[in-house]
Design a protein around this motif. Structure first.
Motif: not given
Length: 226
Positions: A92-121
């Motif tokens: 999840v990142e802030r986006v400048i909607q009119e430009m379609g580019t990242l705002f790059n304010d240094g804040e990052h939010i990440i969700y990891v889905n624990g119900s997703y099943e696959a054989d990956t690290p």
């Protein structure tokens, strides 16, 4: 990288009993606030915003400016697919909607889905977070830590003490989050008013909430002016 187990972004443990939180700082000063959330209500968007705002408020010291803020990452490991996109991980990142580019304010939010099943690290790591038997874990580092807390006298005592601390602080942190909500809703306008309503909350915690409010307000004003 240095870290504090059970330590939230506001130097407090999570108010949700279905969660575990930890905070770490890498060699470049980047801050990582990680929460393992079993309850969907503990990983709502407002919770991520709250964690990010308090991280920022805690960073700045006297005579520092906003440009001194380090990058921050708020990471939720959730038991369910809270965002509903059937993806293993969401950035999840802030986006400048009119430009379609990242705002790059240094804040990052990440969700990891624990119900997703696959054989990956990533999915093997999620499996280990949900696993209760160290013999069934993929990563020996996690397995050894779980074995220590479950199978040694010292570890069991440490875990019991940690659970007691969490129970004792849950009510305090619930009041703290109530105060945060009221301040951001502009229903409590001053430190003295907050102290009158919540006399048991520490002065420094009240100040952190008002500092976070002022930082967020300043950002919104700057975004509007730009």
């Amino acid at each position: 990288m240095t870290y504090n187990e059970n330590e939230g972004c506001c130097k407090q443990k999570s108010s949700y009993r279905e969660s575990y939180s930890s905070q770490a700082v890498d060699k470049d000063g980047k801050i990582f606030n990680v929460e393992i959330q079993r309850a969907d209500k503990g990983a709502v968007a407002e919770r991520a915003r709250f964690n990010s705002s308090i991280i920022d408020a805690n960073q700045l010291k006297k005579k520092q400016t906003y440009t001194d803020l380090k990058e921050s990452y708020v990471i939720f490991f959730t038991e369910n697919d809270v965002l509903g996109g059937n993806k293993p991980i969401y950035h999840v990142e802030r986006v400048i909607q009119e430009m379609g580019t990242l705002f790059n304010d240094g804040e990052h939010i990440i969700y990891v889905n624990g119900s997703y099943e696959a054989d990956t690290p990533l999915e093997r790591l999620i499996h280990d977070f949900k696993c209760t038997d160290p013999k069934d874990m993929y990563y020996k580092e996690l397995a050894n830590r779980v074995r220590y807390f479950k199978e040694t006298e010292e570890g069991v005592a440490a875990m019991s003490n940690a659970m007691e601390i969490m129970r004792n602080e849950a009510q305090y942190n619930a009041r703290l989050e109530d105060l945060h909500r009221l301040v951001f809703a502009k229903k409590i306008d001053s430190f003295d008013e907050a102290k009158d309503f919540y006399p048991s909350i520490k002065d420094e915690d009240i100040q952190e909430i008002f500092d976070a409010f002022h930082i967020i307000s300043s950002k919104l004003v700057k975004e509007y002016e730009d």
